[in-house]
Structures are given as structure tokens and as C-alpha cells.
Design an enzyme around this catalytic site. Structure first.
Site, short mmCIF file in Angstrom:
data_model
loop_
_atom_site.label_atom_id
_atom_site.label_comp_id
_atom_site.label_asym_id
_atom_site.label_seq_id
_atom_site.Cartn_x
_atom_site.Cartn_y
_atom_site.Cartn_z
N ASN A 114 0.99 -0.87 -0.08
CA ASN A 114 0.09 0.02 0.15
C ASN A 114 0.48 0.61 0.24
O ASN A 114 2.07 1.13 0.91
CB ASN A 114 -0.86 -0.27 0.93
CG ASN A 114 -0.48 0.50 2.23
OD1 ASN A 114 -0.57 2.01 2.23
ND2 ASN A 114 0.36 0.12 3.65
N PHE A 118 -2.08 8.07 3.86
CA PHE A 118 -2.86 8.54 5.14
C PHE A 118 -4.07 9.63 4.85
O PHE A 118 -4.35 10.31 4.95
CB PHE A 118 -1.74 9.56 6.49
CG PHE A 118 -0.75 9.29 6.72
CD1 PHE A 118 -0.54 7.76 7.20
CD2 PHE A 118 0.43 9.70 7.28
CE1 PHE A 118 0.04 7.12 8.00
CE2 PHE A 118 1.68 9.11 8.05
CZ PHE A 118 1.39 8.08 8.44
N SER A 181 5.49 4.78 8.62
CA SER A 181 4.86 4.62 7.10
C SER A 181 6.06 5.13 6.49
O SER A 181 6.76 5.98 6.19
CB SER A 181 3.82 5.54 7.25
OG SER A 181 3.19 5.37 5.81
N ASN A 183 4.87 6.18 3.44
CA ASN A 183 4.64 6.91 2.07
C ASN A 183 4.35 7.82 2.45
O ASN A 183 3.15 8.65 1.75
CB ASN A 183 3.33 5.93 1.97
CG ASN A 183 2.67 4.43 2.10
OD1 ASN A 183 3.93 4.19 0.79
ND2 ASN A 183 2.27 3.54 2.06
N THR A 184 5.10 8.69 3.57
CA THR A 184 4.56 10.23 3.44
C THR A 184 6.19 10.74 3.85
O THR A 184 7.14 9.99 4.26
CB THR A 184 4.16 10.41 4.57
OG1 THR A 184 2.20 10.02 4.82
CG2 THR A 184 4.11 11.80 4.94
N LYS A 215 5.66 3.68 16.77
CA LYS A 215 5.25 2.32 16.47
C LYS A 215 6.42 2.83 15.52
O LYS A 215 6.85 3.49 14.80
CB LYS A 215 4.32 2.58 15.31
CG LYS A 215 3.80 1.32 14.24
CD LYS A 215 1.94 1.63 13.70
CE LYS A 215 1.94 0.00 12.98
NZ LYS A 215 0.99 0.07 12.38
N ASN A 244 5.41 -2.11 11.99
CA ASN A 244 5.18 -1.00 11.00
C ASN A 244 5.20 -2.55 9.20
O ASN A 244 5.89 -3.21 9.11
CB ASN A 244 5.16 0.44 10.66
CG ASN A 244 3.77 1.46 9.69
OD1 ASN A 244 3.36 1.03 9.05
ND2 ASN A 244 3.57 2.42 10.84
#
Length: 345
Positions: A114, A118, A181, A183-184, A215, A244
Site C-alpha cells: 500500500n 494517510f 510509514s 508513504n509520507t 510505532k 509497521n
């Protein structure tokens, strides 16, 4: 039955669309008056409760952040057998996330890639829905996972997290700082101690008496994980969530062309299991016995959950296997934990 439905229908649908369809059904459970009946069917028959973070979790198994991004299906997920629901990741500023497609199945690996980014309606909106869910007589424990708004520079992250924490902490049973994450842009840089220390201290100040966890990513070196564990203890945080998603693509059974076509993003699911449990064991050996460790990554069965608990996890979370095993997944884990408990008596 679900496996047949997945093979015939869901696997041929866009993964995000399939998620939204399933999500709509989960959200309907309370509205149809089926929540109490479903809970009787899905929750453990014997006492599997866990006392942690000053709270009682009816089962050690919960759903990880990312599934209920906007806190709209808390009671439905509780009815399906999850003892806690971690909503989010939410950000101070509402944001649409990354362009679609951004969710991909790796079916031979029972995994997901993915790069959602967010996507959420904002911390204030989530907090209002969590506050409403808290009024229900029977509800799961509710955590809120907060992250950095994409439009906010990493240098201004502390103030951004403060805003989210200020909205979320008063209604959350526990609060999670997500700095892991992939993805940022720049988010994982916040795991460096010089950045992480002031960030966690600031969020702890906003959290007040609400338990606070951080996390972390599975891609950190062991020494960096141990350094974060020491920082968590020094700041008086309540726990660590490990782990994560990973940016690694090593050892996948899915053909390379499919993996390459999916592109960048975090990998979750079965391939993460080995590293996740390695990080769990590393942390448990390094932190105080009372520190809460929530283990997540590659969990599919009751035996997986039991292995994590035996390795030192306080609680266990899952997400990706929901896509492959369906709405009775948490029930099967709870019933499996009953079976495993009976076998050891």
C-alpha cells in the site's frame, strides 16, 4: 465460503474498492442491531482478557491502524471479535492521500503493498466519532494512531503532532505516534533519536494521562531499535508497536513483474512475519517487563498470536489477513486461543 467468494469475486476487483464494499457491511452491523448477537458468536468463550495500559482488553487480538482510517466502523469491528481497534492514521490536516491505484494484492504471498498516504478526514473528525463510539455499552478498546500531515514540513512536525494529540488524547483509550510509514515523505526520518526525542516528549505532554506508544519500522537496524527502546523507557512512554510495513521486497513468491508493477509502498502480510517477531524478541529482552509491546506483522492464525504472546508481546494486531480470510477471521483466532488455552490446562 469467504475463500470461494474471494477467489471468484474480490480478487478480480480493485483492492481499494473491495475494501470499501466490505467496510460498508461492517459499518452496518450496529445499525442492523446485530452487534450484540455477533459479539456472542465471535468473542472468546473462555477468559482471554489482558490487562495492559491500565485497560482491560477482552482478547489480546485487535485490528491494526490502517483498516479503519476515519473511525467509522469501530463498533462493527468490535462485533467481529477484535478486542481493540486502532483507528487512523489520522493527521492534523485532512488529506486525500496518494493518487490511485495505491493498494495492491500479492496473492501468492498473502501480502499487500500500500501507498495510501494517510488518507483521512482529520484528527478532529476522528475524535468526534471516537467520542460517540465510547458511549456504547459494549465496545472494543479504542486506540488512535496519529501521523504527520503531508503538507507540513518535517521541521514543523512537532507542532503538527501536537495538534493531532490535542484532539485525540481526550477521547482515545491509548494514543500512538506513527513515525514509521514509508508513504509520507520524510516521515521515517523522525525515527532518528535527535528528531524522535522532542517529538515524543511533546506528544506525551499533550497526551496527559492517556497511554502513549510509538510505532516503529521493521527496516531499522537492531541497534537503532534498541536505542528507541531506551528512549521510550527514558521518556516514560507506555509502549511500542512493532512493526509497521516494510519497504523490503526480499523473498517474495509473487512474480517479479507483478511486484514491480505495484511499485513503491509498504509491504504487509505474511512476508513480514519473521522480521516482526525478531523485533518483538529484541524489544522484550531490552525493555522493562511492564512496558506494553503490541506485535503486528504477518499474523494469520491463533497459533501465530500465541507465538507472539509467548515471545513477549502484550497484545497482537493484524490487518492484511483480513483481506484473504474474511470477516470471521477474528472469530477464528479467538476460538483458536480458546482451544490452545484448553490444551495447556
Amino acid at each position: 465460503m469467504y475463500r470461494i467468494l474471494f477467489s471468484l469475486v474480490f480478487r478480480h476487483m480493485d483492492p481499494e474498492r473491495a475494501h470499501h464494499l466490505a467496510f460498508a457491511v461492517i459499518r452496518m452491523l450496529p445499525a442492523l442491531g446485530l452487534r450484540r448477537l455477533a459479539s456472542r458468536i465471535t468473542m472468546p468463550r473462555t477468559d482471554q482478557s489482558v490487562r495492559a495500559l491500565g485497560l482491560t482488553f477482552p482478547t489480546p487480538f485487535g485490528v491494526a491502524a490502517g483498516f479503519d482510517k476515519n473511525a467509522t466502523a469501530i463498533l462493527g469491528l468490535g462485533a467481529l471479535g477484535f478486542g481493540h481497534v486502532e483507528v487512523g492514521t489520522v493527521t492534523a490536516i485532512p488529506q486525500p492521500g496518494n493518487p490511485r491505484p495505491r493498494l495492491f494484492r500479492l496473492i501468492p504471498d498473502r501480502a499487500i503493498i500500500n501507498r495510501m498516504g494517510f488518507n483521512n478526514d482529520g484528527a478532529q473528525a476522528a475524535a468526534a466519532l471516537v467520542a460517540k463510539a465510547r458511549t456504547a455499552r459494549r465496545r472494543p478498546v479504542i486506540g488512535i494512531n496519529i501521523g504527520k500531515s503531508r503538507v507540513v514540513d518535517v521541521a514543523d512536525a512537532v507542532a503538527d503532532y501536537r495538534t493531532s494529540a490535542r484532539a485525540a488524547a481526550p477521547v482515545a483509550d491509548y494514543l500512538v505516534v506513527n513515525v514509521s510509514s514509508p508513504n509520507t515523505p520524510g516521515l521515517r526520518d523522525l525515527q532518528a533519536l535527535d528528531s524522535l526525542r522532542p517529538l515524543l516528549a511533546a506528544v506525551k505532554e499533550e497526551a496527559g494521562t492517556t497511554p502513549l506508544l510509538v510505532k516503529i519500522a521493521p527496516d531499522l537496524a537492531d541497534d537503532d531499535i534498541l536505542a528507541i527502546a531506551e528512549l521510550v523507557g527514558g521518556l516514560g512512554l507506555d509502549g511500542i508497536i512493532a512493526t509497521n510495513t516494510t519497504i523490503s521486497r526480499d523473498g517474495l513468491a509473487t512474480d517479479a513483474a507483478t511486484v514491480q508493477a505495484a511499485g513503491a509502498g509498504g509491504l504487509s502480510g505474511r512476508p513480514l512475519a519473521q522480521r516482526s517477531i525478531e523485533v518483538l524478541r529484541l524489544l522484550r529482552a531490552a525493555v522493562a517487563p511492564e512496558l506494553c509491546i503490541i506485535s503486528v506483522g504477518g499474523v494469520e492464525t491463533a497459533d501465530d498470536v500465541r507465538e507472539r504472546l509467548d515471545a513477549g508481546a502484550t497484545l497482537v494486531q493484524g490487518y492484511s489477513a483480513f483481506i484473504y480470510l474474511g470477516p470471521l477471521w477474528a472469530r477464528s483466532i479467538n476460538r483458536g486461543l480458546d482451544r490452545l488455552s484448553a490444551a495447556t490446562r
